[in-house]
Design a protein around this motif. Structure first.
Motif, PDB file in Angstrom:
ATOM      1  N   ILE A 129      -0.065   2.100   8.284  1.00 12.37           N
ATOM      2  CA  ILE A 129      -0.705   2.774   7.220  1.00 12.37           C
ATOM      3  C   ILE A 129      -1.717   3.734   7.700  1.00 12.37           C
ATOM      4  O   ILE A 129      -1.836   4.744   7.000  1.00 12.37           O
ATOM      5  CB  ILE A 129      -1.294   1.453   6.375  1.00 12.37           C
ATOM      6  N   ASP A 130      -2.578   3.462   8.646  1.00 10.74           N
ATOM      7  CA  ASP A 130      -3.554   4.178   9.031  1.00 10.74           C
ATOM      8  C   ASP A 130      -3.166   5.470   9.660  1.00 10.74           C
ATOM      9  O   ASP A 130      -3.618   6.551   9.556  1.00 10.74           O
ATOM     10  CB  ASP A 130      -4.462   3.233  10.044  1.00 10.74           C
ATOM     11  N   ARG A 131      -1.947   5.428  10.426  1.00  8.62           N
ATOM     12  CA  ARG A 131      -1.287   6.608  10.936  1.00  8.62           C
ATOM     13  C   ARG A 131      -0.944   7.750   9.841  1.00  8.62           C
ATOM     14  O   ARG A 131      -1.104   8.923   9.854  1.00  8.62           O
ATOM     15  CB  ARG A 131      -0.251   6.337  11.999  1.00  8.62           C
ATOM     16  N   ALA A 132      -0.275   6.930   8.689  1.00 10.44           N
ATOM     17  CA  ALA A 132       0.211   7.856   7.469  1.00 10.44           C
ATOM     18  C   ALA A 132      -0.926   8.397   7.059  1.00 10.44           C
ATOM     19  O   ALA A 132      -0.639   9.662   6.471  1.00 10.44           O
ATOM     20  CB  ALA A 132       1.043   6.932   6.539  1.00 10.44           C
ATOM     21  N   LEU A 133      -2.080   7.610   6.781  1.00  3.52           N
ATOM     22  CA  LEU A 133      -3.164   8.387   6.094  1.00  3.52           C
ATOM     23  C   LEU A 133      -3.970   9.510   6.886  1.00  3.52           C
ATOM     24  O   LEU A 133      -4.106  10.529   6.399  1.00  3.52           O
ATOM     25  CB  LEU A 133      -4.223   7.304   5.715  1.00  3.52           C
ATOM     26  N   THR A 134      -4.026   9.020   8.104  1.00  2.00           N
ATOM     27  CA  THR A 134      -4.534  10.124   9.024  1.00  2.00           C
ATOM     28  C   THR A 134      -3.662  11.622   9.001  1.00  2.00           C
ATOM     29  O   THR A 134      -4.291  12.432   9.006  1.00  2.00           O
ATOM     30  CB  THR A 134      -4.771   9.602  10.533  1.00  2.00           C
ATOM     31  N   ASP A 135      -2.268  11.288   9.107  1.00  2.08           N
ATOM     32  CA  ASP A 135      -1.497  12.588   9.423  1.00  2.08           C
ATOM     33  C   ASP A 135      -1.570  13.118   8.024  1.00  2.08           C
ATOM     34  O   ASP A 135      -1.556  14.513   8.056  1.00  2.08           O
ATOM     35  CB  ASP A 135       0.075  11.946   9.594  1.00  2.08           C
ATOM     36  N   TYR A 136      -1.632  12.557   6.830  1.00  5.13           N
ATOM     37  CA  TYR A 136      -1.754  13.178   5.735  1.00  5.13           C
ATOM     38  C   TYR A 136      -3.296  14.335   5.556  1.00  5.13           C
ATOM     39  O   TYR A 136      -3.146  15.541   5.349  1.00  5.13           O
ATOM     40  CB  TYR A 136      -1.702  12.387   4.228  1.00  5.13           C
TER      41      TYR A 136
ATOM     42  N   TRP B  76      -5.707  -5.936  -1.415  1.00  2.00           N
ATOM     43  CA  TRP B  76      -4.466  -5.332  -0.593  1.00  2.00           C
ATOM     44  C   TRP B  76      -4.591  -5.228   0.656  1.00  2.00           C
ATOM     45  O   TRP B  76      -3.715  -5.587   1.373  1.00  2.00           O
ATOM     46  CB  TRP B  76      -4.487  -3.833  -1.312  1.00  2.00           C
ATOM     47  N   ARG B  77      -5.706  -4.977   1.131  1.00  2.00           N
ATOM     48  CA  ARG B  77      -5.938  -4.787   2.435  1.00  2.00           C
ATOM     49  C   ARG B  77      -5.915  -6.022   3.437  1.00  2.00           C
ATOM     50  O   ARG B  77      -4.824  -6.248   4.588  1.00  2.00           O
ATOM     51  CB  ARG B  77      -7.400  -4.320   3.030  1.00  2.00           C
ATOM     52  N   LYS B  78      -6.370  -7.202   2.771  1.00  4.92           N
ATOM     53  CA  LYS B  78      -6.024  -8.691   3.540  1.00  4.92           C
ATOM     54  C   LYS B  78      -4.803  -9.249   3.686  1.00  4.92           C
ATOM     55  O   LYS B  78      -4.444 -10.125   4.354  1.00  4.92           O
ATOM     56  CB  LYS B  78      -7.320  -9.504   3.175  1.00  4.92           C
ATOM     57  N   ARG B  79      -3.890  -8.579   2.784  1.00  2.78           N
ATOM     58  CA  ARG B  79      -2.597  -9.074   2.792  1.00  2.78           C
ATOM     59  C   ARG B  79      -1.509  -8.271   3.648  1.00  2.78           C
ATOM     60  O   ARG B  79      -0.377  -8.642   3.638  1.00  2.78           O
ATOM     61  CB  ARG B  79      -2.146  -9.312   1.449  1.00  2.78           C
TER      62      ARG B  79
ATOM     63  N   SER C 213      -5.116  14.980   7.820  1.00  4.99           N
ATOM     64  CA  SER C 213      -5.186  16.141   8.836  1.00  4.99           C
ATOM     65  C   SER C 213      -4.017  17.311   8.559  1.00  4.99           C
ATOM     66  O   SER C 213      -4.389  18.261   9.267  1.00  4.99           O
ATOM     67  CB  SER C 213      -4.915  15.451  10.121  1.00  4.99           C
ATOM     68  N   GLY C 214      -3.447  17.224   7.584  1.00  3.15           N
ATOM     69  CA  GLY C 214      -2.393  18.300   7.240  1.00  3.15           C
ATOM     70  C   GLY C 214      -0.994  17.951   8.069  1.00  3.15           C
ATOM     71  O   GLY C 214      -0.156  18.935   7.967  1.00  3.15           O
ATOM     72  N   ARG C 215      -0.859  17.052   8.775  1.00  2.00           N
ATOM     73  CA  ARG C 215       0.429  17.099   9.701  1.00  2.00           C
ATOM     74  C   ARG C 215       1.623  16.499   8.774  1.00  2.00           C
ATOM     75  O   ARG C 215       2.592  16.390   9.238  1.00  2.00           O
ATOM     76  CB  ARG C 215       0.289  16.175  10.899  1.00  2.00           C
ATOM     77  N   ALA C 216       1.132  15.926   7.576  1.00  2.00           N
ATOM     78  CA  ALA C 216       2.336  15.400   6.678  1.00  2.00           C
ATOM     79  C   ALA C 216       1.972  15.743   5.227  1.00  2.00           C
ATOM     80  O   ALA C 216       0.697  16.224   4.824  1.00  2.00           O
ATOM     81  CB  ALA C 216       2.128  13.865   6.653  1.00  2.00           C
ATOM     82  N   PRO C 217       2.978  16.036   4.408  1.00  2.00           N
ATOM     83  CA  PRO C 217       2.731  16.634   3.206  1.00  2.00           C
ATOM     84  C   PRO C 217       2.267  15.666   2.052  1.00  2.00           C
ATOM     85  O   PRO C 217       1.691  15.775   1.067  1.00  2.00           O
ATOM     86  CB  PRO C 217       4.005  17.073   2.609  1.00  2.00           C
ATOM     87  N   ARG C 218       2.334  14.263   2.485  1.00  2.00           N
ATOM     88  CA  ARG C 218       1.933  13.167   1.647  1.00  2.00           C
ATOM     89  C   ARG C 218       1.937  11.896   2.293  1.00  2.00           C
ATOM     90  O   ARG C 218       2.433  11.844   3.403  1.00  2.00           O
ATOM     91  CB  ARG C 218       2.680  13.088   0.440  1.00  2.00           C
ATOM     92  N   VAL C 219       1.220  10.906   1.850  1.00  2.00           N
ATOM     93  CA  VAL C 219       1.447   9.665   2.493  1.00  2.00           C
ATOM     94  C   VAL C 219       2.533   8.962   2.101  1.00  2.00           C
ATOM     95  O   VAL C 219       2.806   8.740   0.678  1.00  2.00           O
ATOM     96  CB  VAL C 219       0.078   8.700   1.997  1.00  2.00           C
ATOM     97  N   ALA C 220       3.390   8.404   2.855  1.00  2.00           N
ATOM     98  CA  ALA C 220       4.689   7.858   2.563  1.00  2.00           C
ATOM     99  C   ALA C 220       4.817   6.923   3.877  1.00  2.00           C
ATOM    100  O   ALA C 220       4.984   7.140   5.046  1.00  2.00           O
ATOM    101  CB  ALA C 220       5.671   8.836   2.549  1.00  2.00           C
ATOM    102  N   VAL C 221       4.789   5.488   3.444  1.00  2.00           N
ATOM    103  CA  VAL C 221       4.816   4.601   4.248  1.00  2.00           C
ATOM    104  C   VAL C 221       5.510   3.069   3.794  1.00  2.00           C
ATOM    105  O   VAL C 221       5.164   2.810   2.470  1.00  2.00           O
ATOM    106  CB  VAL C 221       3.415   4.217   4.826  1.00  2.00           C
ATOM    107  N   GLU C 222       6.187   2.408   4.619  1.00  2.00           N
ATOM    108  CA  GLU C 222       6.867   1.222   4.171  1.00  2.00           C
ATOM    109  C   GLU C 222       6.124  -0.118   5.055  1.00  2.00           C
ATOM    110  O   GLU C 222       6.024   0.423   6.178  1.00  2.00           O
ATOM    111  CB  GLU C 222       8.449   1.360   4.381  1.00  2.00           C
ATOM    112  N   TYR C 223       5.856  -0.916   4.519  1.00  2.00           N
ATOM    113  CA  TYR C 223       4.933  -2.016   5.116  1.00  2.00           C
ATOM    114  C   TYR C 223       5.362  -3.339   4.607  1.00  2.00           C
ATOM    115  O   TYR C 223       5.799  -3.340   3.316  1.00  2.00           O
ATOM    116  CB  TYR C 223       3.532  -1.645   5.361  1.00  2.00           C
TER     117      TYR C 223
END
Length: 515
Positions: free
Chosen positions: A94-101, A82-85, A103-113
């Motif tokens: 993606i990394d920002r969405a994961l970090t925000d979740y 998944w990562r290599k593609r 750290s509690g800044r976001a209720p879930r990971v939600a990202v389009e890529y």
């Protein structure tokens, strides 16, 4: 999902939703429920995964393999594959969405890529939604459970729409004529620089008002009437000339074009309006009409006096003192008559173009009206050595019309027929009627008019060639005036396809002319 199915997040959720601690589902029940859910997710093309944040390993559903184009027989590291593609530009998202979740800044990971296809030829759009289901004693997430969906079609549609909107916005902002989006209530939603320059308001000032407030009072009724026709579906668009009032009170003329934008189900959304500044054109038209009116009126009196004096001279001195003087008088009289006719045409055209042509409908004996017009045209008939004859089926035809307008049109048609007819030929005036229409045909034996010129001949000042103006002594307004005179009575003037020599004009009058 691949890996230990008894410890999957799907099973964990089912356990959390069990109706009672004493009523736990059996392994067989759990297997059936999981199989059903797996089938439903696969049918919806939704992939399910669990990522172990401690070990970095992951487990996936069969739908994930299908979505990633990885066969069941392939032994791959799911997370690495998944990562290599992932598109290089989207890794940071993606990394920002994961970090925000985490750290509690976001209720879930939600990202389009974007994700590269397995063959490397295409980029597909994906959406991932995930949450943690396991936490350590310090509150750190131990895993992520989520879904992955292919949203390529939806994303491409969004991008296409965004591009279209940007193109429209760019086109609107850079358009050389005033362009605006207007709400159904008349509020200015968006305007370009050309519109602001034309109206004298900034875009902010326009957004705080509506088109009704800056429309010249006398033009508002016709504008609103057209808007109602748009909303009712009677018309798809409209154009009209109207006046606007600038903040300093200056009146501006604009040619307005309006289109109503509707939703897919036909509901009105807003208007797209374009306004072309025609203020200078209107001023020039006014000055031209004023000039023509002044010239025509100022010249009419002396020309009438000159022609009248020449007429009296012919009466008082029928033979003249000598032949040379007599010829000079005749030349002067022909020139005076020609100038008087041109002035009369200019005055009539001024009324036609200015919309001031009066209408006086009355029941008239059409045969007498035509006879009078033929009598008034006798001089031009004699000049060109042409005769005229009327063909009719009855001696009297009472019809509602404006006698003066009909006489004007008939005399122009008879004059044209005489000018273009060969010597010793006959101009025919044919009168017929039915229950709905009165038809008057004026037919000559001249060279005729080509079919491709049938509409051009009704344009003001139009001549087939310059020699016509000189030889036939006209300024090209007769047919324009005649058509407008007939249309004023609710009728029509047209030219018929003759199929041979000669031109045939047709006047059609309805039984109940428009008032």
């Amino acid at each position: 999902m691949e890996r230990d199915t008894l410890n999957t997040p799907t099973e964990w959720r089912l356990a959390e939703q069990s109706p009672s601690p004493n009523d736990k589902p059996t392994a067989t029940d759990r297997g059936l429920e999981l199989e059903t859910i797996e089938t439903a997710l696969a049918a919806a093309n939704i992939a399910v995964f669990e990522l172990d944040l401690v070990s970095g390993t992951s487990s996936v559903s069969g739908a994930w393999r299908q979505l990633m184009d990885v066969s069941l027989s392939e032994d791959v590291d799911f997370q690495t594959e998944w990562r290599k593609r992932i598109h290089p530009e989207d890794e940071v998202l993606i990394d920002r969405a994961l970090t925000d979740y985490v750290s509690g800044r976001a209720p879930r990971v939600a990202v389009e890529y974007r994700l590269r296809s397995r063959d490397g030829l295409d980029w597909r759009w994906m959406r991932t939604d995930a949450e943690a289901t396991k936490w350590d004693a310090q509150g750190n997430a131990l895993n992520l459970v989520g879904t992955q969906r292919d949203i390529t079609d939806k994303k491409r549609a969004e991008i296409a729409l965004q591009d279209s909107e940007e193109q429209f916005r760019s086109l609107m902002n850079n358009a050389p004529i005033g362009t605006a989006l207007v709400s159904l209530e008349g509020k200015w939603l968006a305007t370009n620089a050309a519109m602001s320059a034309f109206l004298g308001y900034s875009e902010e000032e326009l957004r705080s008002t509506d088109f009704q407030s800056i429309t010249y009072e006398d033009d508002l009724e016709s504008d609103l009437f057209k808007v109602q026709e748009l909303l009712s579906g009677e018309i798809d668009a409209f154009e009209l000339d109207k006046r606007y009032v600038r903040p300093d009170g200056e009146i501006m003329w604009g040619h307005l074009c309006v289109v109503l934008v509707r939703s897919d189900d036909g509901q009105p959304l807003h208007y797209i309006s374009q306004v072309l500044d025609i203020t200078e054109t209107r001023k020039l038209d006014f000055l031209r009409n004023e000039f023509m009116s002044i010239v025509a009126h100022e010249l009419r009196t002396p020309v009438t006096a000159v022609v009248g004096a020449l007429d009296m001279l012919e009466v008082v001195c029928p033979n003249g003192p000598n032949e040379k003087v007599q010829n000079l008088v005749k030349i002067a009289k022909r020139g005076g008559d020609r100038l008087r006719t041109a002035l009369e045409d200019l005055l009539d055209f001024e009324q036609v173009s200015g919309g001031t042509l009066s209408l006086n409908l009355t029941e008239t004996n059409i045969i007498e009206n035509i006879g009078e017009a033929m009598l008034k045209s006798q001089a031009v008939m004699d000049q060109h050595k042409v005769s005229a004859r009327m063909f009719l089926q009855e001696g009297q035809i009472p019809w509602q019309c404006d006698p003066a307008l009909l006489d004007k049109a008939l005399r122009h048609l008879l004059s044209n027929a005489a000018k273009f007819s060969p010597e010793n030929s006959e101009v025919c005036v044919i009168v017929t009627r039915d229950t709905r229409h009165l038809n008057i045909r004026v037919k000559d034996a001249g060279p005729g008019i080509p079919d491709n010129l049938h509409e051009k001949i009704f344009q003001p000042f139009w001549q087939q060639d310059l020699s016509d103006t000189r030889d036939q002594q006209g300024i090209g307004l007769g047919l324009t005036i005649s058509r407008q005179a007939i249309r004023k009575m609710g009728g029509e003037l047209s030219i018929e396809a003759s199929g041979g020599s000669g031109a045939e004009f047709l006047i059609t009058l309805p039984t109940c002319p428009l008032k």
